[in-house]
Design a protein around this motif. Structure first.
Motif, mmCIF file in Angstrom:
data_model
loop_
_atom_site.group_PDB
_atom_site.id
_atom_site.type_symbol
_atom_site.label_atom_id
_atom_site.label_comp_id
_atom_site.label_asym_id
_atom_site.label_seq_id
_atom_site.Cartn_x
_atom_site.Cartn_y
_atom_site.Cartn_z
ATOM 1 N N UNK A 17 1.683 -4.385 -1.489
ATOM 2 C CA UNK A 17 0.620 -4.895 -0.616
ATOM 3 C C UNK A 17 0.893 -6.348 -0.234
ATOM 4 N N UNK A 18 1.359 -7.110 -1.213
ATOM 5 C CA UNK A 18 1.624 -8.523 -0.964
ATOM 6 C C UNK A 18 2.735 -8.695 0.068
ATOM 7 N N UNK A 19 3.774 -7.903 -0.016
ATOM 8 C CA UNK A 19 4.893 -8.015 0.927
ATOM 9 C C UNK A 19 4.405 -7.863 2.368
ATOM 10 N N UNK A 20 3.468 -6.939 2.594
ATOM 11 C CA UNK A 20 2.937 -6.758 3.947
ATOM 12 C C UNK A 20 2.111 -7.965 4.383
ATOM 13 N N UNK A 21 1.364 -8.525 3.444
ATOM 14 C CA UNK A 21 0.560 -9.703 3.785
ATOM 15 C C UNK A 21 1.451 -10.902 4.082
ATOM 16 N N UNK A 22 2.581 -11.007 3.371
ATOM 17 C CA UNK A 22 3.475 -12.137 3.605
ATOM 18 C C UNK A 22 4.091 -12.113 4.997
ATOM 19 N N UNK A 151 -4.629 -16.246 9.297
ATOM 20 C CA UNK A 151 -3.974 -16.666 8.056
ATOM 21 C C UNK A 151 -4.101 -18.179 7.942
ATOM 22 N N UNK A 152 -4.200 -18.637 6.710
ATOM 23 C CA UNK A 152 -4.257 -20.075 6.474
ATOM 24 C C UNK A 152 -2.849 -20.636 6.240
#
Length: 224
Positions: A17-22, A151-152
């Motif tokens: 999940x994190x990889x997609x958010x990155x 995104x911040x």
């Protein structure tokens, strides 16, 4: 600082999940990068001096993200990273002089592609440690393909001297697990004050040279 926090990892499902958010953070970083590249192009071609010496861009590694979540006693999940961390994507702008920093800050604020959601002026409000920098958190809309998600991106602005000091202080703080001996802490604070004085004097010399170049004024006549 607990050095073991760097060994913290995301579970496999959360890591995916994190990889997609990155990917989103990379896109946000690219949007800000484009605006800053345009700004540098303007300075290089239409102004006598470019106040920006160089710019560094980075995305935090999954290990670093997990470590920061652990340090904050937050769940090590992709959702927590997105909700509670504002520095997953980061930019560091190194300026020639401290006074240039505020000029760049105002230009960043004027951009329509993102908005400033928070800012901290550690130039005027120096941290107890001696740390000096200007921090901004930008909220960047990454477009329709991502459902108008935002995104911040954290932006730090410093002079070269401030950046050198911050790098050294970080190494010392890590060495002593965040508990720097008082004598060493006092020396770092003293260095910070001297660096600030040096920045001011270097800027003064810069202005004096500008005056001489513009009007061929004798340096002895202006009392420097």
């Amino acid at each position: 600082m607990d050095k073991d926090y760097l060994k913290t990892r995301f579970e496999v499902e959360e890591f995916e999940k994190l990889k997609k958010k990155l990917v989103r953070y990379e896109c946000a970083l690219d949007i800000v990068r484009t605006q800053l590249s345009n700004l540098e192009a303007y300075y290089n071609n239409f102004e006598p001096v470019n106040p920006i010496e160089h710019i560094k861009y980075r995305i935090k590694s999954p290990e670093s993200i997990a470590g920061k979540l652990k340090k904050k006693n937050l769940p090590i999940t992709a959702e927590a990273a997105e909700e509670f961390l504002s520095d997953v994507a980061g930019i560091r702008i190194i300026c020639a002089y401290a006074k240039n920093i505020y000029e760049i800050v105002e230009i960043i604020k004027s951009q329509e592609d993102f908005k400033v959601v928070s800012e901290k002026d550690y130039l005027k409000n120096v941290k107890e440690s001696g740390y000096r920098s200007y921090h901004m958190i930008l909220e960047v809309n990454i477009g329709k393909l991502f459902g108008e998600k935002t995104c911040r991106v954290e932006v730090q602005l410093r002079t070269s001297a401030m950046d050198f000091w911050a790098t050294l202080e970080h190494k010392v703080r890590y060495k002593y697990d965040g508990k720097i001996p008082e004598r060493l802490s006092n020396e770092l604070q003293n260095c910070s004050r001297q660096i600030n004085e040096l920045d001011e004097r270097m800027y003064l010399i810069h202005k004096v040279v500008d005056m001489i170049n513009q009007s061929e004024v004798d340096i002895d006549r202006i009392g420097y």
